[in-house]
Scaffold this active site. Sequence first.
Site, PDB file in Angstrom:
ATOM      1  N   ASP A  75       4.862  -4.958  -2.872  1.00 18.01           N
ATOM      2  CA  ASP A  75       5.345  -4.590  -4.207  1.00 18.01           C
ATOM      3  C   ASP A  75       5.804  -3.143  -4.268  1.00 18.01           C
ATOM      4  O   ASP A  75       5.515  -2.327  -3.383  1.00 18.01           O
ATOM      5  CB  ASP A  75       4.273  -4.844  -5.262  1.00 18.01           C
ATOM      6  CG  ASP A  75       3.019  -4.002  -5.048  1.00 18.01           C
ATOM      7  OD1 ASP A  75       2.599  -3.830  -3.886  1.00 18.01           O
ATOM      8  OD2 ASP A  75       2.453  -3.505  -6.048  1.00 18.01           O
ATOM      9  N   GLU A 129      -0.298  -3.858  -4.981  1.00 15.74           N
ATOM     10  CA  GLU A 129      -1.026  -2.643  -4.619  1.00 15.74           C
ATOM     11  C   GLU A 129      -0.829  -1.541  -5.654  1.00 15.74           C
ATOM     12  O   GLU A 129      -1.707  -0.684  -5.820  1.00 15.74           O
ATOM     13  CB  GLU A 129      -0.552  -2.154  -3.241  1.00 15.74           C
ATOM     14  CG  GLU A 129      -1.372  -1.021  -2.649  1.00 15.74           C
ATOM     15  CD  GLU A 129      -0.884   0.372  -3.035  1.00 15.74           C
ATOM     16  OE1 GLU A 129      -1.605   1.351  -2.791  1.00 15.74           O
ATOM     17  OE2 GLU A 129       0.232   0.467  -3.587  1.00 15.74           O
TER      18      GLU A 129
END
Length: 356
Positions: A75, A129
Amino acid sequence: MDSSLTPQVLADPVALTRALVDIESVSGNEKEIADAVFAALVPNERLTVERLGHTIIARTRLQREQRVVLAGHLDTVPLAGNFPSTVDDERIWGCGTSDMKSGTALALHLATRDADPQFDVTYFFYECEEVERERNGLNKVAASHPELLQADFAILLEPTYGLVEAGCQGTLRVRVTVPGRRAHSARSWLGRNAIHDAGELLTRLSEYKAREVEIDGCLYREGLNAVRITGGVAGNVIPDLCEVEVNFRFAPDRSEEEAARHVREVLGGFDVTLMDVAGGALPGLGAAPAKAFIDAVGSAPNAKLGWTDVARFAALGVPALNYGPGDPNLAHTREEHVEIAKIESGAEVLRRWLFG
Protein backbone atom coordinates in the site's frame (compact mmCIF):
# COMPACT_ATOMS: atom_id res chain seq x y z
CA MET A 1 -1.01 -12.68 -14.43
CA ASP A 2 -1.47 -8.92 -14.56
CA SER A 3 -0.50 -7.87 -18.08
CA SER A 4 2.06 -5.41 -16.68
CA LEU A 5 3.94 -8.11 -14.70
CA THR A 6 5.32 -10.09 -17.60
CA PRO A 7 8.32 -12.40 -17.17
CA GLN A 8 10.47 -9.71 -18.77
CA VAL A 9 9.30 -7.12 -16.24
CA LEU A 10 9.74 -9.51 -13.30
CA ALA A 11 13.34 -10.11 -14.39
CA ASP A 12 14.14 -6.37 -14.31
CA PRO A 13 13.75 -4.78 -10.83
CA VAL A 14 13.71 -1.27 -12.32
CA ALA A 15 10.90 -2.05 -14.75
CA LEU A 16 9.13 -3.98 -12.00
CA THR A 17 9.29 -1.00 -9.64
CA ARG A 18 7.59 1.19 -12.21
CA ALA A 19 4.97 -1.48 -12.98
CA LEU A 20 4.05 -1.75 -9.27
CA VAL A 21 3.94 2.02 -8.86
CA ASP A 22 1.52 2.21 -11.78
CA ILE A 23 -0.97 -0.03 -9.95
CA GLU A 24 -2.75 2.39 -7.61
CA SER A 25 -2.87 0.86 -4.12
CA VAL A 26 -3.70 3.46 -1.51
CA SER A 27 -4.26 1.69 1.84
CA GLY A 28 -7.50 -0.28 1.68
CA ASN A 29 -7.38 -0.51 -2.12
CA GLU A 30 -4.75 -3.24 -2.53
CA LYS A 31 -6.88 -5.84 -4.33
CA GLU A 32 -5.55 -5.11 -7.82
CA ILE A 33 -1.89 -5.13 -6.83
CA ALA A 34 -2.36 -8.19 -4.58
CA ASP A 35 -4.05 -10.02 -7.47
CA ALA A 36 -1.10 -9.15 -9.73
CA VAL A 37 1.53 -10.26 -7.21
CA PHE A 38 -0.35 -13.49 -6.47
CA ALA A 39 -0.63 -14.29 -10.18
CA ALA A 40 3.08 -13.60 -10.67
CA LEU A 41 4.10 -15.97 -7.87
CA VAL A 42 1.79 -18.95 -8.41
CA PRO A 43 3.55 -20.32 -11.53
CA ASN A 44 6.83 -20.72 -9.62
CA GLU A 45 6.91 -24.37 -8.58
CA ARG A 46 9.61 -23.62 -5.99
CA LEU A 47 7.07 -21.65 -3.94
CA THR A 48 4.06 -22.42 -1.80
CA VAL A 49 1.80 -19.40 -2.17
CA GLU A 50 -0.97 -18.41 0.25
CA ARG A 51 -3.25 -15.41 0.49
CA LEU A 52 -4.74 -13.81 3.60
CA GLY A 53 -6.99 -10.95 2.51
CA HIS A 54 -4.70 -8.82 0.37
CA THR A 55 -1.52 -10.18 1.94
CA ILE A 56 0.46 -12.68 -0.10
CA ILE A 57 2.83 -15.18 1.53
CA ALA A 58 5.22 -17.22 -0.61
CA ARG A 59 7.57 -19.80 0.91
CA THR A 60 10.34 -22.03 -0.39
CA ARG A 61 10.58 -25.56 1.01
CA LEU A 62 14.14 -26.55 0.21
CA GLN A 63 14.98 -28.02 3.62
CA ARG A 64 17.77 -25.49 4.16
CA GLU A 65 19.28 -25.17 7.63
CA GLN A 66 18.10 -21.57 7.96
CA ARG A 67 15.03 -19.61 6.89
CA VAL A 68 15.02 -15.88 6.18
CA VAL A 69 12.21 -13.42 5.51
CA LEU A 70 11.91 -10.65 2.92
CA ALA A 71 8.90 -8.42 3.53
CA GLY A 72 7.45 -5.43 1.72
CA HIS A 73 4.09 -3.70 1.93
CA LEU A 74 1.85 -3.14 -1.08
CA ASP A 75 0.00 0.00 0.00
CA THR A 76 0.82 3.69 -0.27
CA VAL A 77 -0.36 6.90 1.32
CA PRO A 78 -3.02 8.88 -0.63
CA LEU A 79 -1.98 10.17 -4.03
CA ALA A 80 -0.68 13.72 -4.27
CA GLY A 81 -0.77 14.46 -7.96
CA ASN A 82 2.07 11.97 -8.41
CA PHE A 83 0.34 9.08 -10.20
CA PRO A 84 1.07 7.41 -12.56
CA SER A 85 4.85 7.26 -12.51
CA THR A 86 7.24 9.27 -14.64
CA VAL A 87 10.87 8.49 -15.35
CA ASP A 88 14.04 10.27 -16.37
CA ASP A 89 17.57 9.00 -16.88
CA GLU A 90 18.27 8.68 -13.15
CA ARG A 91 14.96 8.41 -11.27
CA ILE A 92 11.47 6.98 -11.17
CA TRP A 93 8.95 9.49 -9.81
CA GLY A 94 5.59 8.72 -8.27
CA CYS A 95 3.58 7.71 -5.21
CA GLY A 96 5.17 4.72 -3.50
CA THR A 97 8.45 4.78 -5.43
CA SER A 98 10.47 5.22 -2.24
CA ASP A 99 7.99 3.93 0.35
CA MET A 100 8.18 1.19 -0.58
CA LYS A 101 7.39 -0.28 -3.98
CA SER A 102 11.04 -0.20 -5.02
CA GLY A 103 11.83 -2.44 -2.03
CA THR A 104 8.79 -4.63 -2.65
CA ALA A 105 9.87 -4.95 -6.27
CA LEU A 106 13.22 -6.36 -5.13
CA ALA A 107 11.45 -9.08 -3.13
CA LEU A 108 9.13 -9.97 -6.02
CA HIS A 109 12.06 -10.00 -8.46
CA LEU A 110 13.97 -12.44 -6.23
CA ALA A 111 10.93 -14.62 -5.52
CA THR A 112 10.29 -15.18 -9.22
CA ARG A 113 13.90 -16.01 -10.16
CA ASP A 114 14.54 -19.40 -11.73
CA ALA A 115 17.12 -20.38 -9.11
CA ASP A 116 17.35 -21.88 -5.63
CA PRO A 117 18.53 -19.60 -2.79
CA GLN A 118 21.03 -20.74 -0.18
CA PHE A 119 18.41 -20.20 2.57
CA ASP A 120 14.77 -21.13 2.69
CA VAL A 121 12.90 -17.88 2.17
CA THR A 122 9.49 -16.56 3.20
CA TYR A 123 8.31 -13.58 1.16
CA PHE A 124 5.57 -11.31 2.52
CA PHE A 125 3.72 -8.81 0.32
CA TYR A 126 1.29 -7.24 2.75
CA GLU A 127 -1.54 -4.75 2.98
CA CYS A 128 -2.33 -1.67 5.07
CA GLU A 129 1.06 -0.78 6.55
CA GLU A 130 0.37 2.96 6.26
CA VAL A 131 -2.76 2.94 8.46
CA GLU A 132 -3.81 1.73 11.91
CA ARG A 133 -2.11 -1.41 13.16
CA GLU A 134 -5.34 -3.43 13.36
CA ARG A 135 -5.50 -3.44 9.56
CA ASN A 136 -1.82 -4.19 9.01
CA GLY A 137 -1.35 -7.39 7.02
CA LEU A 138 1.63 -8.59 9.07
CA ASN A 139 -0.33 -7.92 12.25
CA LYS A 140 -3.13 -10.15 10.91
CA VAL A 141 -0.64 -12.89 10.05
CA ALA A 142 0.88 -12.64 13.54
CA ALA A 143 -2.59 -13.00 15.07
CA SER A 144 -3.82 -15.92 12.95
CA HIS A 145 -0.71 -17.72 11.66
CA PRO A 146 2.30 -16.65 13.78
CA GLU A 147 4.25 -19.71 12.66
CA LEU A 148 4.55 -18.14 9.20
CA LEU A 149 6.64 -15.31 10.69
CA GLN A 150 9.13 -17.67 12.29
CA ALA A 151 12.60 -17.46 10.77
CA ASP A 152 16.27 -17.11 11.65
CA PHE A 153 16.46 -13.57 10.24
CA ALA A 154 14.20 -11.02 8.53
CA ILE A 155 14.70 -8.04 6.25
CA LEU A 156 12.01 -5.40 5.94
CA LEU A 157 12.53 -3.63 2.62
CA GLU A 158 11.63 -0.18 3.94
CA PRO A 159 13.45 2.82 2.43
CA THR A 160 16.95 3.24 3.89
CA TYR A 161 18.76 4.66 0.84
CA GLY A 162 20.73 1.47 0.46
CA LEU A 163 22.03 1.44 4.03
CA VAL A 164 21.39 -1.13 6.74
CA GLU A 165 19.21 0.26 9.53
CA ALA A 166 19.13 -2.19 12.38
CA GLY A 167 16.23 -2.78 14.76
CA CYS A 168 13.95 0.16 15.45
CA GLN A 169 12.81 2.53 18.18
CA GLY A 170 9.69 1.91 20.19
CA THR A 171 6.91 4.50 20.21
CA LEU A 172 4.46 5.48 22.92
CA ARG A 173 1.75 8.13 23.07
CA VAL A 174 0.04 9.53 26.14
CA ARG A 175 -2.66 12.14 26.66
CA VAL A 176 -1.99 14.57 29.49
CA THR A 177 -5.11 16.26 30.88
CA VAL A 178 -4.72 19.60 32.64
CA PRO A 179 -7.86 20.77 34.46
CA GLY A 180 -8.92 24.35 35.19
CA ARG A 181 -11.98 26.33 36.23
CA ARG A 182 -14.20 28.04 33.67
CA ALA A 183 -14.95 31.75 34.05
CA HIS A 184 -15.75 34.84 32.00
CA SER A 185 -12.50 36.28 30.59
CA ALA A 186 -13.51 39.71 31.89
CA ARG A 187 -13.38 38.25 35.41
CA SER A 188 -10.53 35.80 34.89
CA TRP A 189 -9.55 35.83 38.57
CA LEU A 190 -12.69 33.82 39.27
CA GLY A 191 -11.39 30.89 37.22
CA ARG A 192 -8.21 28.94 36.62
CA ASN A 193 -6.76 28.88 33.13
CA ALA A 194 -6.02 25.27 32.10
CA ILE A 195 -3.93 26.38 29.12
CA HIS A 196 -1.72 28.51 31.37
CA ASP A 197 -1.37 25.62 33.81
CA ALA A 198 -0.10 23.44 30.95
CA GLY A 199 2.96 25.68 30.82
CA GLU A 200 4.73 23.65 33.49
CA LEU A 201 4.20 20.51 31.44
CA LEU A 202 5.57 22.14 28.30
CA THR A 203 8.57 23.42 30.22
CA ARG A 204 9.37 19.92 31.46
CA LEU A 205 9.20 18.61 27.90
CA SER A 206 11.35 21.40 26.46
CA GLU A 207 13.99 20.85 29.16
CA TYR A 208 13.93 17.06 28.92
CA LYS A 209 17.38 15.55 28.33
CA ALA A 210 16.94 12.73 25.86
CA ARG A 211 18.97 9.58 26.35
CA GLU A 212 21.36 8.16 23.76
CA VAL A 213 22.30 4.49 23.93
CA GLU A 214 24.62 2.39 21.78
CA ILE A 215 23.53 -1.17 21.05
CA ASP A 216 25.60 -3.47 18.81
CA GLY A 217 27.47 -0.41 17.57
CA CYS A 218 24.24 1.40 16.60
CA LEU A 219 23.38 4.70 18.31
CA TYR A 220 19.71 5.11 19.25
CA ARG A 221 18.45 8.56 20.25
CA GLU A 222 15.32 8.96 22.33
CA GLY A 223 12.86 11.84 22.26
CA LEU A 224 9.93 13.02 24.39
CA ASN A 225 7.83 15.66 22.68
CA ALA A 226 4.45 17.34 22.73
CA VAL A 227 2.89 16.67 19.33
CA ARG A 228 -0.60 18.11 19.77
CA ILE A 229 -2.39 20.48 22.15
CA THR A 230 -6.08 21.30 22.44
CA GLY A 231 -7.98 23.61 24.74
CA GLY A 232 -10.28 26.57 24.82
CA VAL A 233 -14.03 27.10 24.73
CA ALA A 234 -14.67 30.52 23.25
CA GLY A 235 -13.00 33.89 22.81
CA ASN A 236 -14.43 35.19 26.09
CA VAL A 237 -14.14 32.10 28.31
CA ILE A 238 -11.31 31.01 30.59
CA PRO A 239 -10.70 27.37 29.57
CA ASP A 240 -11.29 24.66 32.12
CA LEU A 241 -9.50 21.92 30.20
CA CYS A 242 -6.31 21.55 28.19
CA GLU A 243 -5.08 18.29 26.68
CA VAL A 244 -1.56 17.67 25.43
CA GLU A 245 -0.60 14.62 23.38
CA VAL A 246 2.97 13.49 24.05
CA ASN A 247 5.02 11.06 21.97
CA PHE A 248 7.97 9.13 23.39
CA ARG A 249 10.39 7.50 20.96
CA PHE A 250 12.47 5.09 23.02
CA ALA A 251 15.52 2.92 22.45
CA PRO A 252 14.86 -0.81 22.01
CA ASP A 253 16.60 -1.72 25.25
CA ARG A 254 13.50 -0.44 27.07
CA SER A 255 10.40 -2.61 27.28
CA GLU A 256 6.95 -1.12 26.71
CA GLU A 257 6.36 -1.21 30.47
CA GLU A 258 9.66 0.53 31.22
CA ALA A 259 8.92 3.22 28.64
CA ALA A 260 5.47 3.90 30.11
CA ARG A 261 6.90 4.04 33.64
CA HIS A 262 9.59 6.49 32.55
CA VAL A 263 7.06 8.85 30.94
CA ARG A 264 4.87 8.77 34.05
CA GLU A 265 7.90 9.61 36.19
CA VAL A 266 8.87 12.57 33.99
CA LEU A 267 5.28 13.82 33.96
CA GLY A 268 4.63 13.15 37.64
CA GLY A 269 1.83 15.25 39.11
CA PHE A 270 -0.12 15.37 35.85
CA ASP A 271 -3.06 13.21 34.77
CA VAL A 272 -1.48 10.87 32.20
CA THR A 273 -3.45 8.38 30.08
CA LEU A 274 -1.68 5.84 27.89
CA MET A 275 -3.06 5.98 24.34
CA ASP A 276 -0.92 3.38 22.57
CA VAL A 277 2.52 1.80 22.66
CA ALA A 278 4.58 -0.37 20.34
CA GLY A 279 7.87 -1.83 21.47
CA GLY A 280 11.09 -1.46 19.54
CA ALA A 281 13.40 -4.09 18.07
CA LEU A 282 16.95 -4.82 19.13
CA PRO A 283 19.47 -4.91 16.27
CA GLY A 284 20.03 -8.67 16.41
CA LEU A 285 23.17 -8.44 14.31
CA GLY A 286 24.69 -11.59 15.78
CA ALA A 287 22.58 -13.96 13.67
CA ALA A 288 24.66 -15.68 10.98
CA PRO A 289 22.39 -14.60 8.07
CA ALA A 290 22.52 -11.02 9.36
CA LYS A 291 26.32 -11.06 9.42
CA ALA A 292 26.39 -12.45 5.88
CA PHE A 293 23.98 -9.78 4.71
CA ILE A 294 25.95 -6.93 6.26
CA ASP A 295 29.06 -8.31 4.58
CA ALA A 296 27.17 -8.28 1.26
CA VAL A 297 26.15 -4.65 1.77
CA GLY A 298 29.72 -3.70 2.67
CA SER A 299 28.95 -0.90 5.15
CA ALA A 300 28.36 -0.67 8.89
CA PRO A 301 24.74 -0.66 10.07
CA ASN A 302 23.00 2.35 11.58
CA ALA A 303 20.24 2.51 14.16
CA LYS A 304 16.71 2.80 12.79
CA LEU A 305 15.30 6.03 14.21
CA GLY A 306 11.62 5.30 13.85
CA TRP A 307 9.25 2.36 14.26
CA THR A 308 8.86 -0.27 11.55
CA ASP A 309 7.39 -3.74 11.25
CA VAL A 310 10.75 -5.28 12.20
CA ALA A 311 9.33 -5.01 15.72
CA ARG A 312 6.74 -7.66 14.85
CA PHE A 313 9.54 -10.11 14.10
CA ALA A 314 11.58 -9.08 17.13
CA ALA A 315 8.56 -9.81 19.35
CA LEU A 316 8.76 -13.41 18.12
CA GLY A 317 12.51 -13.59 18.74
CA VAL A 318 13.42 -13.15 15.06
CA PRO A 319 16.36 -10.75 14.45
CA ALA A 320 15.36 -8.20 11.81
CA LEU A 321 16.66 -5.12 10.05
CA ASN A 322 15.59 -2.58 7.45
CA TYR A 323 17.13 -2.30 3.99
CA GLY A 324 15.72 -0.76 0.82
CA PRO A 325 16.64 1.46 -2.13
CA GLY A 326 14.29 4.35 -1.36
CA ASP A 327 15.21 7.55 0.47
CA PRO A 328 13.16 7.72 3.70
CA ASN A 329 13.21 11.52 3.59
CA LEU A 330 11.12 11.39 0.40
CA ALA A 331 8.45 9.09 1.78
CA HIS A 332 4.92 10.54 1.67
CA THR A 333 5.98 13.66 -0.25
CA ARG A 334 4.67 15.00 -3.55
CA GLU A 335 8.25 14.79 -4.83
CA GLU A 336 8.63 11.11 -3.95
CA HIS A 337 11.07 9.29 -6.23
CA VAL A 338 13.71 6.57 -6.22
CA GLU A 339 17.10 6.53 -7.87
CA ILE A 340 17.45 3.83 -10.51
CA ALA A 341 21.03 3.15 -9.43
CA LYS A 342 19.83 2.38 -5.89
CA ILE A 343 17.33 -0.17 -7.21
CA GLU A 344 20.03 -1.85 -9.28
CA SER A 345 22.61 -1.93 -6.49
CA GLY A 346 20.03 -3.16 -3.97
CA ALA A 347 19.01 -5.99 -6.27
CA GLU A 348 22.65 -6.97 -6.74
CA VAL A 349 23.30 -7.03 -2.97
CA LEU A 350 20.26 -9.20 -2.29
CA ARG A 351 21.00 -11.54 -5.20
CA ARG A 352 24.58 -12.00 -4.01
CA TRP A 353 23.43 -12.68 -0.45
CA LEU A 354 20.60 -15.06 -1.32
CA PHE A 355 22.03 -16.90 -4.30
CA GLY A 356 25.80 -16.53 -3.84
